[in-house]
Design an enzyme around this catalytic site. Structure first.
Site, short mmCIF file in Angstrom:
data_model
loop_
_atom_site.label_atom_id
_atom_site.label_comp_id
_atom_site.label_asym_id
_atom_site.label_seq_id
_atom_site.Cartn_x
_atom_site.Cartn_y
_atom_site.Cartn_z
N CYS A 122 0.83 -1.21 0.00
CA CYS A 122 0.00 0.00 0.00
C CYS A 122 0.87 1.26 0.00
CB CYS A 122 -0.99 -0.03 1.16
SG CYS A 122 -2.33 1.18 0.96
N HIS A 222 -3.72 -4.93 0.44
CA HIS A 222 -3.25 -5.34 1.77
C HIS A 222 -3.29 -6.86 1.94
CE1 HIS A 222 -2.71 -1.54 3.99
NE2 HIS A 222 -3.57 -1.06 3.11
N GLU A 224 -1.64 -8.66 3.94
CA GLU A 224 -1.52 -9.06 5.36
C GLU A 224 -2.88 -9.20 6.03
OE1 GLU A 224 -2.27 -4.74 5.78
OE2 GLU A 224 -1.19 -5.99 4.33
#
Length: 251
Positions: A122, A222, A224
């Site tokens: 990001c 994202h 994660e």
């Protein structure tokens, strides 16, 4: 059900993966002050992928001694990159952290010079682009006409992206992926040596990479946040393992 980090622990030493952090005001217990912090999801993703996460405070100058102990680097998300770094005035919606920019730009320069594998997430992808001379769209709703990429309320949006055939990203994710996003900026002019390798339907850049070796990949989304899909983190951890081996360090 996603496996725990202990279920996926490698048989040998884990590659050491540095993850950049935020400096933000935080309140917990009786305290309310500036803190170095990071969403736990980053550390969990590195652990599940077989790496050993090390959190890197982005305060002060980048330290070569830190990079020498790392096998890979993850540039985490967070506040906007200061547009002064690419010669623009700030948009009214731009919120930046100049101290973090200075530290991470130095850290990234050292990492690229050392051939360290880099996964930029990001804000990290935006920083990578700016570090290599690129510019950013400062407020996507002005361009695409909606807040689809930043729904608000701490909720990540889900977006379909098309990934370029033959790219490193396609080798990891395939040529189409549904990803989680939360951003209001994106790559505009591309940095030197980077290629756009993924876009969403309206043309917004969703991934960039440096062709060839070493591993340098920036994603606007994202990964994660998706505990069921660690492919990008596994890829950077394995690249870190290879980097360590090339330096004669067993991982």
């Amino acid at each position: 059900m996603a496996s725990s980090a202990s279920d996926l622990a490698p048989s040998g030493p884990r590659p050491v993966v540095g993850v950049t952090t935020y400096v933000e005001r935080a309140a917990y217990g009786v305290w309310d002050h500036e803190a170095t912090l990071l969403p736990r999801t980053y550390a969990d993703a590195v652990l599940r992928a077989g790496g050993a996460p090390v959190l890197l405070p982005t305060i002060g100058p980048a330290l070569p001694e830190v990079l020498e102990r790392l096998d890979a680097l993850v540039l985490s998300g967070g506040a906007d990159v200061d547009p002064a770094n690419y010669g623009r005035e700030a948009h009214p919606r731009t919120v930046s952290r100049p101290e973090r920019d200075a530290s991470e730009l130095g850290l990234l320069a050292l990492a690229l010079a050392a051939g360290l594998p880099v996964l930029a997430v990001c804000r990290g992808a935006q920083l990578l682009n700016v570090a290599l001379g690129g510019t950013l769209v400062q407020h996507l709703p002005d361009v695409v006409g909606s807040d689809a990429y930043q729904p608000g309320g701490g909720v990540f949006g889900r977006v379909a992206v098309e990934v370029a055939a033959g790219s490193r990203a396609a080798g990891i994710l395939g040529e189409r992926a549904d990803v989680l996003c939360y951003h209001h900026q994106a790559v505009e002019t591309l940095g030197e040596g980077l290629e756009v390798v993924a876009r969403s339907a309206d043309g917004t850049v969703q991934a960039v990479e440096r062709p060839g070796e070493p591993f340098v990949l920036g994603v606007q989304f994202h990964p994660e946040q998706d505990a069921a899909d660690d492919r990008l983190f596994r890829a950077v951890v394995e690249a870190g393992r290879a980097h360590a081996a090339a330096r004669g360090v067993r991982r």
